[in-house]
Motif scaffolding. Structure first.
Motif, mmCIF file in Angstrom:
data_model
loop_
_atom_site.group_PDB
_atom_site.id
_atom_site.type_symbol
_atom_site.label_atom_id
_atom_site.label_comp_id
_atom_site.label_asym_id
_atom_site.label_seq_id
_atom_site.Cartn_x
_atom_site.Cartn_y
_atom_site.Cartn_z
ATOM 1 N N UNK A 33 0.831 -1.208 0.000
ATOM 2 C CA UNK A 33 0.000 0.000 0.000
ATOM 3 C C UNK A 33 0.861 1.251 0.000
ATOM 4 N N UNK A 34 1.887 1.278 0.849
ATOM 5 C CA UNK A 34 2.741 2.469 0.916
ATOM 6 C C UNK A 34 3.560 2.619 -0.367
ATOM 7 N N UNK A 35 3.989 1.522 -0.971
ATOM 8 C CA UNK A 35 4.672 1.608 -2.266
ATOM 9 C C UNK A 35 3.779 2.289 -3.301
ATOM 10 N N UNK A 36 2.516 1.902 -3.315
ATOM 11 C CA UNK A 36 1.584 2.508 -4.269
ATOM 12 C C UNK A 36 1.344 3.979 -3.923
ATOM 13 N N UNK A 37 1.297 4.279 -2.627
ATOM 14 C CA UNK A 37 1.104 5.666 -2.215
ATOM 15 C C UNK A 37 2.294 6.529 -2.620
ATOM 16 N N UNK A 38 3.514 5.942 -2.607
ATOM 17 C CA UNK A 38 4.687 6.677 -3.091
ATOM 18 C C UNK A 38 4.460 7.131 -4.527
ATOM 19 N N UNK A 39 3.981 6.201 -5.357
ATOM 20 C CA UNK A 39 3.749 6.510 -6.774
ATOM 21 C C UNK A 39 2.653 7.564 -6.939
ATOM 22 N N UNK A 40 1.569 7.389 -6.192
ATOM 23 C CA UNK A 40 0.427 8.296 -6.332
ATOM 24 C C UNK A 40 0.782 9.697 -5.851
ATOM 25 N N UNK A 41 1.437 9.790 -4.687
ATOM 26 C CA UNK A 41 1.806 11.105 -4.146
ATOM 27 C C UNK A 41 2.749 11.839 -5.094
ATOM 28 N N UNK A 42 3.744 11.108 -5.618
ATOM 29 C CA UNK A 42 4.690 11.732 -6.552
ATOM 30 C C UNK A 42 3.977 12.167 -7.824
ATOM 31 N N UNK A 43 3.041 11.354 -8.294
ATOM 32 C CA UNK A 43 2.338 11.655 -9.530
ATOM 33 C C UNK A 43 1.478 12.899 -9.449
ATOM 34 N N UNK A 44 0.680 13.025 -8.382
ATOM 35 C CA UNK A 44 -0.223 14.175 -8.298
ATOM 36 C C UNK A 44 0.555 15.473 -8.093
ATOM 37 N N UNK A 45 1.698 15.395 -7.392
ATOM 38 C CA UNK A 45 2.504 16.603 -7.184
ATOM 39 C C UNK A 45 3.201 16.995 -8.490
ATOM 40 N N UNK A 46 3.781 16.007 -9.185
ATOM 41 C CA UNK A 46 4.513 16.288 -10.414
ATOM 42 C C UNK A 46 3.596 16.822 -11.505
ATOM 43 N N UNK A 47 2.434 16.207 -11.659
ATOM 44 C CA UNK A 47 1.519 16.589 -12.738
ATOM 45 C C UNK A 47 0.652 17.788 -12.370
#
Length: 306
Positions: free
Chosen positions: A178-192
């Motif tokens: 879950x936290x691995x996926x949250x890493x991806x999601x958090x980075x994605x919404x901030x970057x985009x």
């Protein structure tokens, strides 16, 4: 807590889960504990008070431990998030605990249980906000409620799926996943710099109201939704004449829903007209649900007798 009070709460927990709240009487619980019914009222003023304390006891320990993890500065922020996620998964798996576990709960607007649920939910959301911002930094704050929705969804569905399918699950692996996926999601919404799906001001007000012990009224929900709708129309890439037409429909809709006896046919026509602008479908759907709920309450015997 006295041993008798513990016995009463354990008995109530079992009866509420097995029979449902409404079908359980204080006499049932007294008989199960081998005491006089009047003895129950020395500890709990009502059955609703008993339910609230039973419910609160099942989550209080979890959040005390979760907040202790969050306060442990010897752990890196990401590890605190993993351990906090694991703790919650363990509790959900062991207790299979949610509001839906109980049947026919006391959901009267003038009762105590609904404000209690709002406080509980507000504390939960506030805790998740602190955890995720601690793990991913202040740059996430503008998107935090969208990210929390994904985080909660993963925990809930993973837990429920394994329970329904009776499939063993390594919860430590699940927490890391879950936290691995949250890493991806958090980075994605901030970057985009993705636009927010959930209105930050609405969620923040809900949390603050819940923590104060208040609830967000239907009138306040309407105000938030119409403010969101007006802002959405302003941001549309359409001609000004179309914006004026849509804003006129919004004004008529606001005036109608605020009446003591609103005309449902007119409301449906206005909602349908606004829904024709596809960018507004989501917010119009929310307004429609709120208006329908208020219409049901208006037709209720209690409302008609006022």
């Amino acid at each position: 807590m006295s041993l008798l009070k513990q016995r009463i709460m354990a008995s109530a927990m079992r009866f509420f889960s097995e029979k449902g709240y409404m079908s359980t009487s204080m006499q049932d619980i007294a008989n199960d504990c081998g005491i006089a019914k009047g003895s129950l009222y020395k500890y709990f003023a009502s059955k609703e008070d008993l339910l609230i304390e039973v419910y609160d006891a099942r989550v209080r320990d979890m959040y005390d431990k979760a907040e202790a993890i969050q306060a442990d500065q010897t752990l890196q922020p990401r590890m605190r998030l993993i351990r906090g996620t694991l703790l919650q998964l363990q509790y959900f798996a062991e207790l299979n605990f949610s509001i839906e576990e109980y049947q026919d709960l006391p959901m009267q607007e003038n009762g105590k249980f609904i404000p209690f649920c709002h406080r509980l939910r507000a504390r939960q959301l506030n805790y998740y906000k602190e955890c995720l911002i601690s793990a991913y930094g202040q740059q996430l704050e503008g998107h935090v409620w969208d990210v929390i929705a994904v985080y909660l969804g993963m925990m809930k569905e993973i837990t429920q799926f394994t329970n329904v399918m009776n499939q063993p699950l390594d919860l430590e692996d699940a927490a890391v996943f879950i936290v691995d996926r949250m890493d991806d999601i958090a980075a994605g919404v901030v970057k985009k710099e993705s636009p927010n799906l959930l209105k930050s001001s609405v969620i923040t007000e809900y949390v603050q109201s819940g923590l104060r012990g208040a609830t967000v009224t239907a009138a306040e929900q309407r105000r938030y939704l119409f403010e969101t709708l007006t802002s959405a129309i302003e941001e549309l890439t359409v001609q000004n004449t179309r914006k004026e037409e849509l804003n006129g429909a919004v004004q008529l809709l606001q005036e109608e829903v605020q009446k003591d006896r609103p005309k449902r046919i007119l409301i449906d026509i206005l909602l349908g007209h606004l829904r024709s602008q596809h960018e507004l479908i989501s917010i119009i759907g929310q307004i429609g649900k709120l208006v329908a709920k208020e219409a049901v309450e208006l037709r209720s015997p209690a409302s008609q007798n006022r």
